[in-house]
Scaffold this motif. Structure first.
Motif, PDB file in Angstrom:
ATOM      1  N   GLU A   1       1.853  -5.244   3.998  1.00 57.31           N
ATOM      2  CA  GLU A   1       1.934  -6.586   3.397  1.00 57.31           C
ATOM      3  C   GLU A   1       1.030  -7.560   4.161  1.00 57.31           C
ATOM      4  O   GLU A   1       0.354  -8.411   3.577  1.00 57.31           O
ATOM      5  CB  GLU A   1       3.382  -7.083   3.429  1.00 57.31           C
ATOM      6  CG  GLU A   1       4.278  -6.395   2.417  1.00 57.31           C
ATOM      7  CD  GLU A   1       5.711  -6.898   2.485  1.00 57.31           C
ATOM      8  OE1 GLU A   1       6.498  -6.482   1.645  1.00 57.31           O
ATOM      9  OE2 GLU A   1       6.031  -7.702   3.402  1.00 57.31           O
TER      10      GLU A   1
ATOM     11  N   ASP B   1       2.288 -17.597   4.875  1.00 56.26           N
ATOM     12  CA  ASP B   1       3.381 -16.942   4.148  1.00 56.26           C
ATOM     13  C   ASP B   1       3.573 -15.513   4.665  1.00 56.26           C
ATOM     14  O   ASP B   1       4.708 -15.053   4.870  1.00 56.26           O
ATOM     15  CB  ASP B   1       3.060 -16.930   2.654  1.00 56.26           C
ATOM     16  CG  ASP B   1       4.185 -16.330   1.828  1.00 56.26           C
ATOM     17  OD1 ASP B   1       5.304 -16.871   1.873  1.00 56.26           O
ATOM     18  OD2 ASP B   1       3.925 -15.296   1.174  1.00 56.26           O
ATOM     19  N   ALA B   2       2.415 -14.842   4.882  1.00 60.32           N
ATOM     20  CA  ALA B   2       2.509 -13.467   5.366  1.00 60.32           C
ATOM     21  C   ALA B   2       3.104 -13.422   6.763  1.00 60.32           C
ATOM     22  O   ALA B   2       3.903 -12.541   7.095  1.00 60.32           O
ATOM     23  CB  ALA B   2       1.127 -12.826   5.363  1.00 60.32           C
TER      24      ALA B   2
ATOM     25  N   ARG C   1      -1.619 -18.363   2.361  1.00 60.84           N
ATOM     26  CA  ARG C   1      -1.355 -16.918   2.278  1.00 60.84           C
ATOM     27  C   ARG C   1      -1.043 -16.358   3.659  1.00 60.84           C
ATOM     28  O   ARG C   1      -0.092 -15.588   3.841  1.00 60.84           O
ATOM     29  CB  ARG C   1      -2.582 -16.192   1.707  1.00 60.84           C
ATOM     30  CG  ARG C   1      -2.800 -16.386   0.240  1.00 60.84           C
ATOM     31  CD  ARG C   1      -3.957 -15.498  -0.216  1.00 60.84           C
ATOM     32  NE  ARG C   1      -4.584 -15.948  -1.432  1.00 60.84           N
ATOM     33  CZ  ARG C   1      -4.064 -15.791  -2.654  1.00 60.84           C
ATOM     34  NH1 ARG C   1      -2.887 -15.213  -2.814  1.00 60.84           N
ATOM     35  NH2 ARG C   1      -4.702 -16.222  -3.715  1.00 60.84           N
TER      36      ARG C   1
ATOM     37  N   ALA D   1      -2.272  -9.582   2.701  1.00 63.13           N
ATOM     38  CA  ALA D   1      -2.422 -11.049   2.780  1.00 63.13           C
ATOM     39  C   ALA D   1      -3.742 -11.418   3.452  1.00 63.13           C
ATOM     40  O   ALA D   1      -4.458 -12.339   3.023  1.00 63.13           O
ATOM     41  CB  ALA D   1      -1.235 -11.638   3.559  1.00 63.13           C
TER      42      ALA D   1
ATOM     43  N   ALA E   1       6.132 -11.444   5.732  1.00 61.77           N
ATOM     44  CA  ALA E   1       5.721 -10.031   5.658  1.00 61.77           C
ATOM     45  C   ALA E   1       6.608  -9.188   6.578  1.00 61.77           C
ATOM     46  O   ALA E   1       6.875  -9.564   7.725  1.00 61.77           O
ATOM     47  CB  ALA E   1       4.268  -9.889   6.051  1.00 61.77           C
TER      48      ALA E   1
ATOM     49  N   ARG F   1      -6.591 -10.867   1.004  1.00 66.93           N
ATOM     50  CA  ARG F   1      -6.701 -11.949   0.000  1.00 66.93           C
ATOM     51  C   ARG F   1      -7.291 -13.220   0.639  1.00 66.93           C
ATOM     52  O   ARG F   1      -8.103 -13.929   0.047  1.00 66.93           O
ATOM     53  CB  ARG F   1      -5.329 -12.230  -0.602  1.00 66.93           C
ATOM     54  CG  ARG F   1      -4.856 -11.149  -1.578  1.00 66.93           C
ATOM     55  CD  ARG F   1      -3.686 -11.656  -2.416  1.00 66.93           C
ATOM     56  NE  ARG F   1      -2.519 -11.938  -1.594  1.00 66.93           N
ATOM     57  CZ  ARG F   1      -1.584 -11.037  -1.267  1.00 66.93           C
ATOM     58  NH1 ARG F   1      -1.711  -9.776  -1.695  1.00 66.93           N
ATOM     59  NH2 ARG F   1      -0.548 -11.365  -0.538  1.00 66.93           N
TER      60      ARG F   1
END
Lengths: 525, 95
Positions: free
Chosen positions: A327, A317-318, A314, A331, A322, A334
């Motif tokens: 965003e 990816d962010a 996560r 992330a 992002a 989470r």
């Protein structure tokens, strides 16, 4: 979760080896202050039949008497020798000693009669009596000699007064000649009024020969006893060594990491068999515990890898995709949730370990279990209603107990959590509690899928999750904590088939009375 | 090896102890005068004198005295003396 299909990975093996070293005192974990190579080398010397898994090392030769087997042998030989000496001493006292005492008694009796005669009739009467006794000595062993103040022989059957006598003692032994044959006499010496001296004795040649014969016999008996004692000691030593050889070989193998070795049971049902069984039980227990530790280690590695990897993904990816701060924050939130789950698993593990170590026992106190269960029932009744599950309770008005209230509450909550989690709608969950001879039984019964019989024994293991539970959230630590709490309170957790569903019975031992404070009474004067 | 040596030493000492006879004084042996031919003759005469005073001398007593005299004459002094003493013993009225 255990990876039954994947086999042991390199990381698992390394973890297992580390555990084995820590628990078994392997080479990497050699305790300080114990000369393990030296000890093993000594064992190898005593037990050459059992090859050691440890490399040969040069060690100084062991002291012979440092062997327990030799000590046992020596003790056996000593006891055997002491018994033989005691027997010989008794035989001597009751044979040769008896004859000697009888001879001395006869001489003393004789001397009493002669001194009385001297007192009554003077030297003349004494001479007559001595002559009579010499003439009538049927046993042919009496010896007399009466001399005057000039040491001239007056009466008796000895030719002359001995040149040298042990004048400091009344008793002596004297060499005599009888019909040209050397002999030995036991004599007693008296001084009489008027300068007369009287010597009374007995020929003890036969007794002397008997004493020599007995001494010879006892010497050879001692030699035989010594030989037999040595052979017996050697046999005892061999028996002792052979008996513990298997134990030592097994211990060496286990210390080298081979936990499959067990001590051979001879089948004699004696103390050594009992020892072997106890050692084997101990090894089984250690092996089981080590398997459990290894399994938990594997489970931790597998179960925590997923949320940590997910959190990392996560964040990665962010970081790449992002475009706004919102965003990125989402992330991170989470990822934090995932990591919170990891932390909660560790907290649960530490809590179980704490319970199993008994550290919580200091928090034990008397409490009433009934209101605790009632509160829990109210809490879970609402949750059950939300899920369309009926919730029934049967709790006595009072349930006096002794223990850690919070722990018991956590355990019952875990059982209720599981019951509601796996109960389909329109089924019933029952919470009942009762006093039994074994203590307090808390039963949580549901009508869910239950646990297959083959999984029930393992259901309380850490991280164990059955097939039916894989799709539901959870860490597989709930029942492990319940079981730890049960054991902490001297009770148990039994998982039975509810037909349908699971019938979980948490038993807490009866009311445990705390130690009464000691009262000291000081007596007032 | 030390054990074997110790056992050997014990055996040697034990043997020496047993073989060692009692050592009385080194003075010459004193002769016993009641084991001589003269004493045997004295006993024979004493028996004859004592038996002369008896009305009846037991046959067994006389036989022992005769046998004792013969043994002494044959050089078996102690055996002869023993027979003569037995003969005198049997002459005693309160035996």
């Amino acid at each position: 979760m255990p990876d039954a299909a994947g086999g042991e990975t390199a990381a698992d093996a390394a973890a297992g080896d580390a555990v084995a070293d820590a628990a078994g005192g392997g080479a990497a974990g050699k305790p300080a202050g114990i000369d393990r190579p030296g000890r093993l080398a000594r064992w190898r010397r005593w037990n050459r039949a059992a090859p050691s898994p440890v490399a040969e090392e040069e060690v100084p030769a062991p002291n012979f008497l440092r062997s327990a087997a030799v000590r046992f042998g020596v003790i056996y030989a000593a006891l055997f020798g002491i018994s033989a000496i005691a027997l010989a001493a008794f035989l001597w006292w009751s044979t040769a000693g008896l004859l000697e005492r009888q001879t001395d008694a006869a001489i003393l009796t004789d001397s009493l009669g002669l001194t009385e005669r001297f007192a009554e009739g003077g030297p003349k009467a004494l001479v007559e009596t001595i002559n009579d006794r010499v003439l009538g000595n049927v046993d042919d062993d009496a010896l007399y000699l009466l001399v005057d103040s000039a040491s001239q022989r007056v009466a008796g059957n000895l030719e002359s007064w001995p040149l040298r006598m042990a004048m400091d003692e009344d008793w002596d032994e004297l060499r005599i000649e009888r019909a040209g044959v050397a002999s030995l006499a036991r004599i007693h010496y008296f001084e009489l009024p008027g300068g007369f001296r009287l010597l009374i004795g007995r020929d003890v040649e036969l007794r002397s020969q008997l004493r020599v014969m007995m001494a010879d016999a006892m010497f050879w008996a001692a030699v035989i006893a010594l030989i037999l004692g040595t052979i017996g000691a050697w046999a005892v030593r061999g028996l002792f060594r052979s008996t513990i050889a298997d134990v030592s070989a097994t211990a060496m193998a286990v210390s080298a990491g081979d936990f499959t070795r067990r001590v051979r049971i001879a089948g004699h049902e004696d103390e050594f068999d009992l020892l072997a069984e106890t050692i084997n039980d101990m090894l089984d227990r250690i092996s089981s515990l080590m398997d459990g530790v290894r399994q938990v280690s594997n489970a931790i590695a597998h179960d925590l890898r997923t949320p940590i990897t997910r959190a990392r993904t996560r964040l990665e990816d962010a970081a790449i995709h992002a475009t706004t701060e919102a965003e990125l924050r989402a992330a991170v939130d989470r990822a934090m949730l995932d990591l919170d789950g990891v932390v909660s698993v560790f907290q649960a593990l530490l809590r179980i370990a704490e319970i199993e170590a008994g550290a919580r026992r200091s928090a034990f106190a008397p409490f009433d279990l009934a209101p605790l269960l009632t509160d829990l029932a109210e809490l879970y009744d609402a949750a059950a209603e939300e899920r369309g599950v009926r919730f029934q309770t049967s709790i006595p008005a009072t349930l006096p107990s002794f223990g850690d209230r919070d722990m018991v509450q956590q355990a019952v909550a875990n059982l209720l959590d599981n019951a509601l989690k796996f109960s389909p709608a329109d089924t019933t969950v029952q919470l009942t509690a009762s006093l039994t001879p074994g203590g307090i039984a808390i039963v949580v019964a549901d009508q869910g899928p239950g646990i297959p019989p083959e999984d029930r024994n393992r259901a309380a293991e850490r991280f164990f999750r059955g097939e039916s539970a894989r799709s539901t959230p959870g860490s597989g630590l709930g029942l492990a904590l319940v079981q730890a709490v049960a054991h902490l309170h001297g009770g148990s957790l039994n998982l039975d088939d509810g037909a349908p569903g699971l019938h979980a019975v948490l038993t807490l031992a009866g009311r445990i009375k705390p130690e009464a404070p000691r009262s000291i009474t000081i007596a007032s004067k | 090896m030390k054990l074997v040596q110790s056992l050997s030493a014990i055996l040697v000492i034990g043997t020496a102890t047993v073989q060692a006879q009692p050592q009385p004084d080194p003075q010459p042996a004193i002769r016993v005068t009641s084991d001589t031919t003269e004493f045997c003759d004295h006993l024979s005469r004493y028996f004859a004198r004592i038996s002369a005073g008896h009305h009846t001398v037991p046959a067994a007593s006389r036989a022992l005295a005769d046998e004792g005299g013969r043994l002494c004459a044959q050089g078996l002094i102690r055996a002869g003396i023993s027979r003569l003493r037995m003969a005198l013993y049997r002459l005693r009225p309160n035996r």
